[in-house]
Design an enzyme around this catalytic site. Structure first.
Site, PDB file in Angstrom:
ATOM      1  N   TRP A  63      -6.557 -14.002  11.326  1.00  9.39           N
ATOM      2  CA  TRP A  63      -6.683 -12.555  11.538  1.00  9.39           C
ATOM      3  C   TRP A  63      -8.072 -12.170  12.009  1.00  9.39           C
ATOM      4  CZ3 TRP A  63      -9.605  -8.905   8.660  1.00  9.39           C
ATOM      5  CH2 TRP A  63     -10.278  -9.423   7.529  1.00  9.39           C
ATOM      6  N   ARG A  81       0.841  -1.202   0.000  1.00 13.28           N
ATOM      7  CA  ARG A  81       0.000   0.000   0.000  1.00 13.28           C
ATOM      8  C   ARG A  81       0.876   1.252   0.000  1.00 13.28           C
ATOM      9  NH1 ARG A  81      -3.255  -3.786   2.431  1.00 13.28           N
ATOM     10  NH2 ARG A  81      -5.066  -4.165   1.090  1.00 13.28           N
ATOM     11  N   ASP A  83      -0.269  -6.414  -3.613  1.00  8.95           N
ATOM     12  CA  ASP A  83      -1.679  -6.176  -3.323  1.00  8.95           C
ATOM     13  C   ASP A  83      -2.260  -5.369  -4.485  1.00  8.95           C
ATOM     14  OD1 ASP A  83      -4.212  -5.661  -1.828  1.00  8.95           O
ATOM     15  OD2 ASP A  83      -3.008  -6.450  -0.174  1.00  8.95           O
ATOM     16  N   ASP A  93      -7.029 -14.477   1.186  1.00 13.07           N
ATOM     17  CA  ASP A  93      -8.022 -13.713   1.938  1.00 13.07           C
ATOM     18  C   ASP A  93      -8.842 -12.817   1.024  1.00 13.07           C
ATOM     19  OD1 ASP A  93      -5.564 -12.228   1.558  1.00 13.07           O
ATOM     20  OD2 ASP A  93      -6.522 -10.628   2.699  1.00 13.07           O
ATOM     21  N   GLU A  94     -10.039 -12.479   1.484  1.00 11.10           N
ATOM     22  CA  GLU A  94     -10.889 -11.459   0.865  1.00 11.10           C
ATOM     23  C   GLU A  94     -10.959 -11.592  -0.656  1.00 11.10           C
ATOM     24  OE1 GLU A  94     -10.502  -7.879   4.099  1.00 11.10           O
ATOM     25  OE2 GLU A  94      -8.984  -7.987   2.542  1.00 11.10           O
ATOM     26  N   THR A 101      -0.673  -0.428   5.785  1.00 21.45           N
ATOM     27  CA  THR A 101      -0.131   0.925   5.601  1.00 21.45           C
ATOM     28  C   THR A 101      -0.975   1.841   4.724  1.00 21.45           C
ATOM     29  OG1 THR A 101       1.271   0.218   3.748  1.00 21.45           O
ATOM     30  CG2 THR A 101       2.224   0.091   5.981  1.00 21.45           C
ATOM     31  N   HIS A 130      -6.921  -9.650  -4.494  1.00 27.85           N
ATOM     32  CA  HIS A 130      -5.963  -8.549  -4.306  1.00 27.85           C
ATOM     33  C   HIS A 130      -5.018  -8.447  -5.514  1.00 27.85           C
ATOM     34  CE1 HIS A 130      -6.864  -7.583  -0.043  1.00 27.85           C
ATOM     35  NE2 HIS A 130      -7.206  -8.854   0.025  1.00 27.85           N
ATOM     36  N   ASP A 176      -2.461  -0.797  12.713  1.00 31.37           N
ATOM     37  CA  ASP A 176      -2.963   0.349  11.961  1.00 31.37           C
ATOM     38  C   ASP A 176      -4.182   0.973  12.656  1.00 31.37           C
ATOM     39  OD1 ASP A 176      -4.053  -2.164  11.239  1.00 31.37           O
ATOM     40  OD2 ASP A 176      -4.951  -1.338   9.427  1.00 31.37           O
TER      41      ASP A 176
END
Length: 530
Positions: A360, A128, A157, A292-293, A436, A229, A387
């Protein structure tokens, strides 16, 4: 001392240690590397004597300071290195500053110590916002001071790709930069800074980072997050996507539906990337592959991917995601590396048994992964996502949400007492994450990371923060001052650390954890979760 040793006993005698002192014995290099500012000289005999004891664990050590000098007995190079870090903490904070010659009184002490967990990690998202090699080297040094030993680098990402590829050069030529970056607050209209951002590590950089980390007993864990991602990857090579359509490196935060294809050419592409990563880093026991995601809509709507899924005899796209990640894990195993995944990949099922799971979304799913026989590294959003703001206050710099404090981290138990003995045995470690999106520079990394990472170090080494941690932390901050760490003061930020103000109570971490835990009970919960 942070982390506090397992056993520490005061002795009546003391010793005066002078820079330039002589160190002798079996593991001289490890001690000298841990104490560069003391300019220790190797010799046949001297003030510091180091011996190896094969009966001790690799990271275990015994440190004795008496009137005749300093004795270190260690199971291996890591143990000797950590003994030297403990020795350094017996000296005044001024010993962490460079001086031409100095002499320090060392109190008499006997320390016997070994870590509770083998994985004591920090995660840094360099996708990021990119952080140059010098900042990663500095972070490795700070980890070594705190006996942390896993550096998880999030290298890819939607918002950027951060590694040179000689096989696929468009990755670093195209995917490593974006023309602007989102500046808006959560759930507010999009706004941008219109400043180009980017950067990447050359393979030579990775080789240097790997060697530098190993010399300080830190293992780099690279992450290439797939199959979602994927905007940055597909900006360079859209043919590896599920649709073949063009993409741009994502400028906003959040998740995109961009997803890699699971077809054989993609597996071959990623295997080549793994070969480049491992070839550059050197010994790489772990590679994180994400999982993930993931928005699987493009897989479900693709006739070619559906036909391939049917050919494999798989019932759903979630089964295909599990197959895809297992195929990558198999390829890594052939190269001597274990795959690491986020917990969605475990929930979807079908993982190799030796795949390490990072839960997570909470320790509930972590317990289920441990019960299923997977090694688990505790990475729960609360209290391990750095974060998040440390106070629900507009005085804090802009953060994703609130609140995670030093005390929250110190109170965390990676292997809870209510778990069974077998489940607790599967918890191999604990790791804090620094994403980040709202961490644009190295000074903000310092602010977000420290001193919460001091609490993490204690929990990771000892299993729990022991009595008196707050007082020991107050003393330890003098060492961070001497090193030059721009940590968050306990009383709140300095005026120059405030930056863009945080919007308190927009995202409460307790609400996030409740929602995430519920999602982990759905085998199809691969969609963006926050």
């Amino acid at each position: 001392m942070i982390p506090r040793p397992e056993l520490i006993s005061d002795l009546s005698a003391s010793f005066e240690l002078t820079s330039g002192a002589t160190v002798s014995g079996d593991l001289v290099d490890a001690v000298r590397r841990a104490l560069p500012l003391l300019d220790l000289r190797p010799g046949d005999s001297g003030e510091i004597d180091v011996r190896r004891d094969p009966a001790m664990g690799e990271e275990a050590y015994r440190l004795t300071v008496g009137s005749r000098g300093i004795e270190i007995v260690a199971g291996g190079g890591a143990g000797a290195f950590y003994a030297a870090q403990s020795l350094h903490q017996l000296l005044p904070p001024a010993s962490y500053r460079f001086s031409e010659r100095a002499s320090w009184p060392v109190p008499g002490v006997r320390i016997e110590d070994s870590p509770r967990f083998g994985w004591r990690g920090l995660h840094l998202d360099v996708a990021r916002h990119f952080f140059p090699k010098r900042e990663v080297l500095r972070l490795i040094d700070l980890m070594a001071v705190h006996k942390l030993n896993r550096l998880h680098l999030h290298l890819a990402d939607d918002q950027g790709w951060r590694v040179e590829s000689r096989a696929y050069p468009l990755l670093h030529e195209v995917s490593s930069h974006r023309p602007r970056t989102a500046t808006n607050y959560h759930r507010e209209p999009e706004s941008y800074d219109d400043l180009p951002h980017g950067g990447y590590y050359t393979l030579d950089d990775l080789a240097e980072l790997g060697a530098y980390a190993r010399a300080r007993h830190v293992t780099i864990v690279p992450e290439i997050d797939v199959p979602g991602h994927a905007s940055a990857i597909l900006a360079a090579y859209p043919a590896f996507g599920a649709t073949g359509e063009p993409h741009d490196v994502l400028e906003r935060w959040g998740i995109s539906p961009a997803i890699l294809s699971p077809l054989p050419p993609t597996v071959e592409f990623l295997t080549t990337i793994f070969d480049e990563l491992i070839g550059a880093l050197g010994q790489t026991p772990y590679v994180h592959i994400g999982g993930d995601e993931v928005v699987l809509d493009h897989w479900a709507s693709s006739a070619e991917i559906t036909a391939y899924r049917d050919e494999l005899g798989l019932a759903t796209v979630n089964d295909l995601q599990a197959w895809f990640l297992r195929r990558l894990a198999d390829a890594l195993a052939e190269r001597g590396a274990r795959a690491v995944v986020w917990d969605e990949a475990f929930v979807s099922g079908g993982l190799r048994q030796d795949t390490v799971v990072m839960p997570w979304r909470g320790m509930g799913v972590g317990r289920r992964a441990a019960a299923a026989g997977h090694d688990v590294v505790a990475t729960s959003v609360f209290p391990l996502y750095f974060d998040y703001a440390e106070a629900s206050s507009a005085d804090e710099p802009m953060a994703i949400g609130d609140t995670i404090t030093v005390a929250d981290v110190a109170a965390f138990r990676p292997a809870p007492d209510e778990w069974t003995e077998q489940e607790r045995a599967r918890v191999v470690g604990v790791q804090a994450q620094l994403w980040t999106e709202r961490v644009p520079d190295a000074r903000t990394v310092d602010y977000r990371m420290w001193p919460r990472a001091c609490a993490l170090a204690e929990v990771a080494w000892s299993g729990a923060a022991s009595d008196g941690f707050a007082g020991r932390l107050e003393e330890h901050l003098g060492r961070l001052d001497a090193i030059g760490v721009e940590y968050r003061p306990q009383a709140g930020p300095h005026p120059w650390q405030r930056r863009r103000p945080h919007r308190p109570a927009r995202v409460r971490v307790a609400d996030v954890m409740e929602r995430l835990d519920g999602m982990t009970h759905d085998a199809e919960s691969t969609r963006p979760s926050v």
